[in-house]
Design a protein around this motif. Structure first.
Motif, PDB file in Angstrom:
ATOM      1  N   UNK A 155      21.402  13.714 -23.691  1.00  0.00           N
ATOM      2  CA  UNK A 155      20.956  13.788 -22.316  1.00  0.00           C
ATOM      3  C   UNK A 155      19.744  12.937 -22.003  1.00  0.00           C
ATOM      4  N   UNK A 156      19.915  11.612 -22.106  1.00  0.00           N
ATOM      5  CA  UNK A 156      18.890  10.677 -21.652  1.00  0.00           C
ATOM      6  C   UNK A 156      19.580   9.615 -20.811  1.00  0.00           C
ATOM      7  N   UNK A 157      18.818   8.973 -19.935  1.00  0.00           N
ATOM      8  CA  UNK A 157      19.392   7.989 -19.011  1.00  0.00           C
ATOM      9  C   UNK A 157      18.605   6.688 -19.108  1.00  0.00           C
ATOM     10  N   UNK A 158      19.329   5.585 -19.266  1.00  0.00           N
ATOM     11  CA  UNK A 158      18.691   4.286 -19.458  1.00  0.00           C
ATOM     12  C   UNK A 158      17.827   3.898 -18.264  1.00  0.00           C
ATOM     13  N   UNK A 168      28.236  10.107  -4.837  1.00  0.00           N
ATOM     14  CA  UNK A 168      27.264   9.018  -4.912  1.00  0.00           C
ATOM     15  C   UNK A 168      26.655   8.980  -6.306  1.00  0.00           C
ATOM     16  N   UNK A 169      27.058   8.000  -7.099  1.00  0.00           N
ATOM     17  CA  UNK A 169      26.580   7.878  -8.476  1.00  0.00           C
ATOM     18  C   UNK A 169      25.166   7.299  -8.495  1.00  0.00           C
ATOM     19  N   UNK A 170      24.283   7.989  -9.189  1.00  0.00           N
ATOM     20  CA  UNK A 170      22.876   7.565  -9.196  1.00  0.00           C
ATOM     21  C   UNK A 170      22.710   6.180  -9.796  1.00  0.00           C
ATOM     22  N   UNK A 193      29.274  10.133 -15.172  1.00  0.00           N
ATOM     23  CA  UNK A 193      28.175   9.671 -14.327  1.00  0.00           C
ATOM     24  C   UNK A 193      27.304  10.824 -13.843  1.00  0.00           C
ATOM     25  N   UNK A 194      26.032  10.494 -13.616  1.00  0.00           N
ATOM     26  CA  UNK A 194      25.118  11.399 -12.931  1.00  0.00           C
ATOM     27  C   UNK A 194      25.226  11.114 -11.435  1.00  0.00           C
ATOM     28  N   UNK A 206      16.550  15.736 -14.049  1.00  0.00           N
ATOM     29  CA  UNK A 206      16.446  15.814 -12.586  1.00  0.00           C
ATOM     30  C   UNK A 206      17.802  15.627 -11.918  1.00  0.00           C
ATOM     31  N   UNK A 207      18.657  14.811 -12.530  1.00  0.00           N
ATOM     32  CA  UNK A 207      19.971  14.577 -11.957  1.00  0.00           C
ATOM     33  C   UNK A 207      20.942  15.725 -12.229  1.00  0.00           C
ATOM     34  N   UNK A 208      20.578  16.592 -13.166  1.00  0.00           N
ATOM     35  CA  UNK A 208      21.414  17.763 -13.468  1.00  0.00           C
ATOM     36  C   UNK A 208      20.588  19.047 -13.304  1.00  0.00           C
TER      37      UNK A 208
END
Length: 273
Positions: free
Chosen positions: A93-96, A238-240, A231-232, A73-75
């Protein structure tokens, strides 16, 4: 082989044609260790012996899916044009933060179904979450990812780091050494783990160990994220992760203050009910 000259390969071994990466092994190791630490405390605090295992059976796969959804979603600009790559989680491509949101939501629903206080379980599990994060960050080290901006080798040497870490922080594609932000976060989380374990003995009000986790992790992640180069972003600069960190701090502080003022009588961490 001299450890100081070790050329670290992100692939640990092969199962036939299938590469098994250190990243995955470290994530799994973190989950297993986190489970055993959490299980010991859960039984001690009066939860059924199979409670945590049953929760993890749901939380782990859902967290992985949510971590991927968050990242995609962020990309979305990229993935909307390459939808076939959305499921290719094996390419990274995973986000904690996505994983945490998935785990918290799963735990909330699970505890409601089981008739157990979510905050009771969250307090018990908070140190275990940090254990998983501490170990998992070393997967980023093995992959040479999630690093910060350029630094000199002397900067890294002044941090008293061993050569095998310093050497891995040289990114050949960039031709420079970089901030070991994976290490900053791992150390920050280790300190947080010690704090949470100490807070257990203080016998805080229910929920405050979990909210302390939110505050501690979010403060560290906010500052460390500012050093990273991968960063995403939500919009513009604005960094998510920094936005989510601010939200985490506000929720943690707000919940502690609100419950101190409004929840009477207060149930304590050591109350097995």
């Amino acid at each position: 082989m001299d450890l100081l000259l070790l050329d670290i390969n992100p692939i640990a071994f092969h199962l036939g044609p299938i590469p098994v990466r250190w990243y995955g092994l470290l994530i799994v190791s973190g989950i297993i260790l986190a489970y055993f630490v959490g299980q010991r405390e859960a039984v001690k605090r009066g939860l059924p012996e199979d409670f945590l295992a049953d929760l993890l059976l749901w939380a782990v796969p859902i967290s992985i899916v949510c971590a991927r959804i968050y990242y995609v979603s962020m990309r979305w600009d990229y993935y909307s044009e390459n939808p076939g790559n959305i499921i290719e989680i094996w390419n990274g491509g995973i986000a904690i933060h996505g994983a945490l949101l998935g785990a918290f939501a799963t735990a909330y629903i699970f505890t409601r179904i089981k008739g157990v206080s979510f905050l009771r379980v969250a307090d018990i599990a908070a140190p275990s979450i940090l254990i998983g994060q501490i170990i998992g960050r070393w997967g980023n080290f093995m992959n040479q990812e999630a690093f910060g901006g350029p630094v000199s080798r002397s900067f890294l040497e002044n941090l008293m780091l061993p050569d095998w870490i310093i050497n891995q922080m040289y990114i050949e594609e960039l031709g420079t050494y970089v901030h070991p932000t994976f290490l900053y976060e791992s150390v920050w989380n280790f300190i947080g783990l010690l704090i949470l374990l100490a807070l257990r003995k203080v016998n805080l009000n229910r929920g405050e160990i979990f909210f302390s986790y939110l505050i501690w992790y979010s403060i560290g992640r906010f500052y460390i994220e500012g050093l990273r180069t991968d960063s995403l972003y939500l919009v513009g600069d604005l960094r998510s992760a920094q936005v989510v960190s601010i939200i985490g701090i506000v929720i943690g502080l707000g919940a502690i203050i609100y419950r101190r003022l409004k929840v009477k009588p207060a149930v304590k961490y050591l109350d097995n009910k």
